[in-house]
Design an enzyme around this catalytic site. Structure first.
Site, PDB file in Angstrom:
ATOM      1  N   CYS A 143       0.825  -1.216   0.000  1.00 18.47           N
ATOM      2  CA  CYS A 143       0.000   0.000   0.000  1.00 18.47           C
ATOM      3  C   CYS A 143       0.857   1.262   0.000  1.00 18.47           C
ATOM      4  O   CYS A 143       0.675   2.143  -0.820  1.00 18.47           O
ATOM      5  CB  CYS A 143      -0.942  -0.016   1.209  1.00 18.47           C
ATOM      6  SG  CYS A 143      -1.820   1.541   1.423  1.00 18.47           S
ATOM      7  N   CYS A 161      -1.206   1.675  -3.278  1.00 17.84           N
ATOM      8  CA  CYS A 161      -2.220   2.732  -3.107  1.00 17.84           C
ATOM      9  C   CYS A 161      -1.637   4.147  -3.029  1.00 17.84           C
ATOM     10  O   CYS A 161      -2.124   5.059  -3.698  1.00 17.84           O
ATOM     11  CB  CYS A 161      -3.028   2.496  -1.836  1.00 17.84           C
ATOM     12  SG  CYS A 161      -3.450   0.785  -1.538  1.00 17.84           S
ATOM     13  N   LYS A 176       0.380   5.334  -6.163  1.00 21.17           N
ATOM     14  CA  LYS A 176      -0.638   5.352  -7.237  1.00 21.17           C
ATOM     15  C   LYS A 176      -1.524   6.599  -7.115  1.00 21.17           C
ATOM     16  O   LYS A 176      -1.733   7.318  -8.083  1.00 21.17           O
ATOM     17  CB  LYS A 176      -1.472   4.072  -7.144  1.00 21.17           C
ATOM     18  CG  LYS A 176      -2.578   3.882  -8.155  1.00 21.17           C
ATOM     19  CD  LYS A 176      -3.905   4.501  -7.797  1.00 21.17           C
ATOM     20  CE  LYS A 176      -4.529   4.082  -6.511  1.00 21.17           C
ATOM     21  NZ  LYS A 176      -5.080   2.761  -6.460  1.00 21.17           N
ATOM     22  N   TYR A 194      -8.254  -3.587 -11.798  1.00 25.63           N
ATOM     23  CA  TYR A 194      -8.043  -2.309 -11.109  1.00 25.63           C
ATOM     24  C   TYR A 194      -6.732  -1.649 -11.581  1.00 25.63           C
ATOM     25  O   TYR A 194      -6.711  -0.498 -11.968  1.00 25.63           O
ATOM     26  CB  TYR A 194      -7.809  -2.538  -9.617  1.00 25.63           C
ATOM     27  CG  TYR A 194      -8.958  -2.763  -8.699  1.00 25.63           C
ATOM     28  CD1 TYR A 194      -9.384  -1.748  -7.836  1.00 25.63           C
ATOM     29  CD2 TYR A 194      -9.591  -3.998  -8.603  1.00 25.63           C
ATOM     30  CE1 TYR A 194     -10.391  -1.955  -6.910  1.00 25.63           C
ATOM     31  CE2 TYR A 194     -10.593  -4.221  -7.672  1.00 25.63           C
ATOM     32  CZ  TYR A 194     -10.994  -3.198  -6.824  1.00 25.63           C
ATOM     33  OH  TYR A 194     -11.972  -3.414  -5.918  1.00 25.63           O
ATOM     34  N   GLU A 215      -6.351   1.739 -13.820  1.00 22.53           N
ATOM     35  CA  GLU A 215      -5.843   2.936 -13.139  1.00 22.53           C
ATOM     36  C   GLU A 215      -4.563   3.435 -13.814  1.00 22.53           C
ATOM     37  O   GLU A 215      -4.407   4.634 -14.068  1.00 22.53           O
ATOM     38  CB  GLU A 215      -5.573   2.622 -11.665  1.00 22.53           C
ATOM     39  CG  GLU A 215      -6.863   2.407 -10.866  1.00 22.53           C
ATOM     40  CD  GLU A 215      -6.623   2.042  -9.405  1.00 22.53           C
ATOM     41  OE1 GLU A 215      -5.477   1.708  -9.049  1.00 22.53           O
ATOM     42  OE2 GLU A 215      -7.594   2.095  -8.625  1.00 22.53           O
ATOM     43  N   HIS A 250     -27.664  20.511  -2.734  1.00 26.01           N
ATOM     44  CA  HIS A 250     -27.724  21.119  -4.048  1.00 26.01           C
ATOM     45  C   HIS A 250     -26.787  22.309  -4.160  1.00 26.01           C
ATOM     46  O   HIS A 250     -26.671  23.066  -3.206  1.00 26.01           O
ATOM     47  CB  HIS A 250     -29.168  21.586  -4.298  1.00 26.01           C
ATOM     48  CG  HIS A 250     -29.371  22.105  -5.680  1.00 26.01           C
ATOM     49  ND1 HIS A 250     -29.400  21.292  -6.787  1.00 26.01           N
ATOM     50  CD2 HIS A 250     -29.568  23.364  -6.121  1.00 26.01           C
ATOM     51  CE1 HIS A 250     -29.600  22.033  -7.865  1.00 26.01           C
ATOM     52  NE2 HIS A 250     -29.693  23.292  -7.486  1.00 26.01           N
ATOM     53  N   GLU A 291     -26.508  14.411  -5.405  1.00 24.80           N
ATOM     54  CA  GLU A 291     -27.920  14.614  -5.052  1.00 24.80           C
ATOM     55  C   GLU A 291     -28.824  13.697  -5.888  1.00 24.80           C
ATOM     56  O   GLU A 291     -29.925  13.359  -5.480  1.00 24.80           O
ATOM     57  CB  GLU A 291     -28.331  16.073  -5.186  1.00 24.80           C
ATOM     58  CG  GLU A 291     -28.356  16.613  -6.588  1.00 24.80           C
ATOM     59  CD  GLU A 291     -28.759  18.100  -6.627  1.00 24.80           C
ATOM     60  OE1 GLU A 291     -29.883  18.414  -6.198  1.00 24.80           O
ATOM     61  OE2 GLU A 291     -27.944  18.924  -7.091  1.00 24.80           O
TER      62      GLU A 291
HETATM   63  P1  NDP Z   1      -7.118  -8.114 -11.103  1.00 26.36           P
HETATM   64  O1  NDP Z   1      -7.286  -9.523 -10.722  1.00 26.36           O
HETATM   65  O2  NDP Z   1      -8.124  -7.108 -10.709  1.00 26.36           O
HETATM   66  O3  NDP Z   1      -6.946  -8.005 -12.682  1.00 26.36           O
HETATM   67  C1  NDP Z   1      -6.054  -8.818 -13.380  1.00 26.36           C
HETATM   68  C2  NDP Z   1      -6.322  -8.612 -14.853  1.00 26.36           C
HETATM   69  O4  NDP Z   1      -5.357  -9.282 -15.622  1.00 26.36           O
HETATM   70  C3  NDP Z   1      -7.685  -9.156 -15.284  1.00 26.36           C
HETATM   71  O5  NDP Z   1      -8.221  -8.256 -16.207  1.00 26.36           O
HETATM   72  C4  NDP Z   1      -7.333 -10.489 -15.903  1.00 26.36           C
HETATM   73  O6  NDP Z   1      -8.231 -10.897 -16.909  1.00 26.36           O
HETATM   74  C5  NDP Z   1      -5.997 -10.164 -16.545  1.00 26.36           C
HETATM   75  N1  NDP Z   1      -5.141 -11.328 -16.713  1.00 26.36           N
HETATM   76  C6  NDP Z   1      -4.845 -12.278 -15.802  1.00 26.36           C
HETATM   77  N2  NDP Z   1      -3.995 -13.190 -16.335  1.00 26.36           N
HETATM   78  C7  NDP Z   1      -3.756 -12.804 -17.596  1.00 26.36           C
HETATM   79  C8  NDP Z   1      -2.968 -13.325 -18.650  1.00 26.36           C
HETATM   80  N3  NDP Z   1      -2.260 -14.443 -18.505  1.00 26.36           N
HETATM   81  N4  NDP Z   1      -2.964 -12.659 -19.827  1.00 26.36           N
HETATM   82  C9  NDP Z   1      -3.690 -11.530 -19.979  1.00 26.36           C
HETATM   83  N5  NDP Z   1      -4.445 -10.983 -19.023  1.00 26.36           N
HETATM   84  C10 NDP Z   1      -4.482 -11.617 -17.840  1.00 26.36           C
HETATM   85  O7  NDP Z   1      -5.671  -7.754 -10.568  1.00 26.36           O
HETATM   86  P2  NDP Z   1      -4.902  -6.402 -10.402  1.00 26.36           P
HETATM   87  O8  NDP Z   1      -3.486  -6.819 -10.510  1.00 26.36           O
HETATM   88  O9  NDP Z   1      -5.414  -5.329 -11.281  1.00 26.36           O
HETATM   89  O10 NDP Z   1      -5.228  -6.016  -8.900  1.00 26.36           O
HETATM   90  C11 NDP Z   1      -5.039  -6.959  -7.851  1.00 26.36           C
HETATM   91  C12 NDP Z   1      -5.902  -6.598  -6.678  1.00 26.36           C
HETATM   92  O11 NDP Z   1      -5.382  -5.469  -6.035  1.00 26.36           O
HETATM   93  C13 NDP Z   1      -7.331  -6.225  -7.066  1.00 26.36           C
HETATM   94  O12 NDP Z   1      -8.148  -7.355  -7.127  1.00 26.36           O
HETATM   95  C14 NDP Z   1      -7.723  -5.306  -5.956  1.00 26.36           C
HETATM   96  O13 NDP Z   1      -8.327  -6.028  -4.915  1.00 26.36           O
HETATM   97  C15 NDP Z   1      -6.422  -4.713  -5.489  1.00 26.36           C
HETATM   98  N6  NDP Z   1      -6.310  -3.313  -5.946  1.00 26.36           N
HETATM   99  C16 NDP Z   1      -7.190  -2.389  -5.475  1.00 26.36           C
HETATM  100  C17 NDP Z   1      -7.143  -1.092  -5.897  1.00 26.36           C
HETATM  101  C18 NDP Z   1      -8.135  -0.113  -5.383  1.00 26.36           C
HETATM  102  O14 NDP Z   1      -8.773  -0.382  -4.379  1.00 26.36           O
HETATM  103  N7  NDP Z   1      -8.318   1.022  -6.042  1.00 26.36           N
HETATM  104  C19 NDP Z   1      -6.119  -0.642  -6.826  1.00 26.36           C
HETATM  105  C20 NDP Z   1      -5.244  -1.671  -7.266  1.00 26.36           C
HETATM  106  C21 NDP Z   1      -5.344  -2.952  -6.831  1.00 26.36           C
HETATM  107  P3  NDP Z   1      -9.616 -11.634 -16.553  1.00 26.36           P
HETATM  108  O15 NDP Z   1     -10.578 -10.568 -16.142  1.00 26.36           O
HETATM  109  O16 NDP Z   1      -9.997 -12.273 -17.849  1.00 26.36           O
HETATM  110  O17 NDP Z   1      -9.327 -12.619 -15.473  1.00 26.36           O
END
Ligand code: NDP
Length: 452
Positions: free
Chosen positions: A43, A48, A51, A178, A182, A435, A440
């Site tokens: 984080c 976080c 970022k 995510y 982002e 408002h 709202e």
């Molecule tokens: P996510 O699991 O959210 O996303 C991973 C992405 O990568 C998905 O779109 C997935 O596709 C894709 N993917 C996985 N494997 C492959 C592959 N072999 N080839 C191509 N694409 C692939 O993980 P993140 O790393 O983005 O984030 C991890 C966690 O961190 C999140 O789940 C969240 O809980 C936390 N986080 C929270 C944030 C916030 O609160 N703002 C900010 C950043 C992270 P598919 O959908 O098809 O599985």
């Protein structure tokens, strides 16, 4: 048996630090903590915090264009990545210092090295010294997962993204979660030409379908080239950058390729399985509702348990662990109705069920509106805000709130309180609007746009 500590925590991230601090500070427990990298964990050091600071930096370009349209005389120069990065590094150093100070102030003994398990009550530090503890808490977090492509080492992950030598001119982001979304928005805002490959049909899988479409449309309108149903076929280093051939057959050159393809729990090499701690299919430490593993003296919290990968959840789990083990008050962790925000531009705040999930559970009413907010319509921007409520047709309870708007993260925190309290649509309706605001609309949605 006499132990060196009442508690030894492995991992100095949000969850581990909180548990250590509260156990030592509030219960007088003798606590040790081992951290092999920087104090603060994902984080603070590589997630976080940096970022969000990058989000702030990246929003100024749009803000300055808007200022011009509002009548300001602004000359927009370039973005100085090196100046920003230096400041960012300074801020992370400061925060790391704060974390260390808090731990020391609570009486926690910190060991700046890797710790692994020897037995159910003993850890071994990297320098070979062993420490015993009545309880051991694993809070080692997660790590970026690479997709397993040939030459993928040419790319970077979110771990490296804050330390780039230069701002890339052309960036390929791989993933649709995510982090991918982002980062695509951040770099787009900073002036990079961003392409995003997502293997599925629409970005942000798991979230509300309407919100996902709304965000994707907005990102594309602001210049991000999103290619769904697309992945990397092959990549290699070329004379002008990283040459990437997509599964669609097209080849393009990028300065950087950012893999945001998920995260994996940091459970390997700790000696857990040898002791009988169960490890799940995704590498997660399997725990019960009190965060206890199959070995009674060993507990685990945060991303390493792969329950909900969010900092405030890890902190909650850490607090519940202390409550249960050190205050004699067994406290399960409540993982229901967790509000969260995706810091895309515009932000997405969500709590509760998506329309798709709610439909599976019973009859619902959907209240939804997309409109140009005052701030944008004044300067003829096309950007729209989405406000959406999912309501249970029988109980009238609001099952889900979805907001796509600037500052949606701030808004959803408050809407989350109402939803957690079990507010009905009528409770929303009898709340007087503030408002003129965007939010709202949440209390003035009159007729359902559909029933399902
Ligand atoms: P996510 O699991 O959210 O996303 C991973 C992405 O990568 C998905 O779109 C997935 O596709 C894709 N993917 C996985 N494997 C492959 C592959 N072999 N080839 C191509 N694409 C692939 O993980 P993140 O790393 O983005 O984030 C991890 C966690 O961190 C999140 O789940 C969240 O809980 C936390 N986080 C929270 C944030 C916030 O609160 N703002 C900010 C950043 C992270 P598919 O959908 O098809 O599985």
């Amino acid at each position: 048996m006499d132990f060196d500590f009442d508690l030894f925590v492995i991992g100095g991230g949000s969850g581990g630090v909180r548990a250590a601090r509260v156990a030592a500070g509030e219960t007088g427990a003798r606590v040790g903590l081992g951290e092999e990298s920087r104090m603060g964990g994902t984080c603070v050091i590589r997630g976080c915090v940096p970022k969000k600071l990058m989000v702030f930096a990246s929003e100024y370009a749009e803000g300055m264009h808007e200022a011009i349209d509002y009548g300001w005389d602004v000359t927009i120069g370039g973005f100085d990545w090196t100046r920003f990065r230096t400041k960012l590094e300074g801020e992370l150093d400061r925060l790391e210092g704060v974390y260390n100070k808090l731990l020391l102030g609570s009486g926690v003994e910190v060991f700046p090295q890797r710790a692994t398990l020897v037995d159910a009550h003993t850890v071994r530090l990297a320098d070979g010294i062993e420490k015993t503890a009545k309880h051991i808490l694993i809070a080692t977090g997660g790590w970026p997962l690479m997709p397993g492509l040939e030459n993928e080492e040419l790319g970077i992950t979110s771990n490296e993204v804050f330390h780039l030598e230069a701002l890339p001119e052309r960036l390929l982001v791989v993933g649709g979660g995510y982090i991918a979304c982002e980062m695509a928005c951040i770099f787009n805002g900073l002036g990079t030409k961003v392409t995003q490959f997502y293997r599925g049909a629409q970005i942000l899988r798991g979230f509300d379908g309407e919100a996902r479409g709304h965000i994707a449309e907005h990102m594309e309108r602001h210049g991000i080239a999103i290619h769904c149903g697309t992945n990397i076929l092959r990549m290699h280093k070329g004379a002008k950058g990283i040459e990437v051939t997509a599964t669609t057959g097209e080849t393009h050159v990028y300065d950087q390729v950012l893999f945001a393809t998920g995260r994996t729990p940091n459970s390997r090499g700790l000696g857990l399985e040898e002791l009988g701690v169960e490890i799940g299919r995704r590498g997660e430490i399997v725990v019960d509702e009190y965060s206890q593993t199959a070995v009674p003296s060993i507990y685990a919290i945060g991303d390493v348990t792969n329950r909900v990968q969010l900092t405030p959840v890890a902190i909650r789990e850490g607090m519940a662990f202390v409550e249960t083990v050190f205050k004699g008050n067994p406290t399960p962790v409540d993982h229901e109705l967790i509000p969260s925000a995706v810091f895309t531009q515009p932000e997405y705040g969500a709590v509760g069920l998506s329309e798709e999930e709610a439909r599976e559970k019973g009859p619902i009413e959907v209240y939804s509106t997309a409109f140009r907010p005052m701030h944008k319509s004044f300067i003829a921007r096309e950007d729209r805000v989405l406000m959406k409520l999912i309501v249970c047709a029988e109980t009238r309870k609001v099952l889900g709130v979805h907001i796509v708007a600037d500052h949606a993260g701030e808004m959803i925190q408050l809407a989350g309180v109402a939803v957690k309290m079990g507010a009905t649509k009528e409770d929303f309706d009898r709340t007087v609007a503030v408002h003129p605001t965007m939010s709202e609309e949440l209390v003035t949605l009159k007729t359902p746009v559909r029933r399902a």
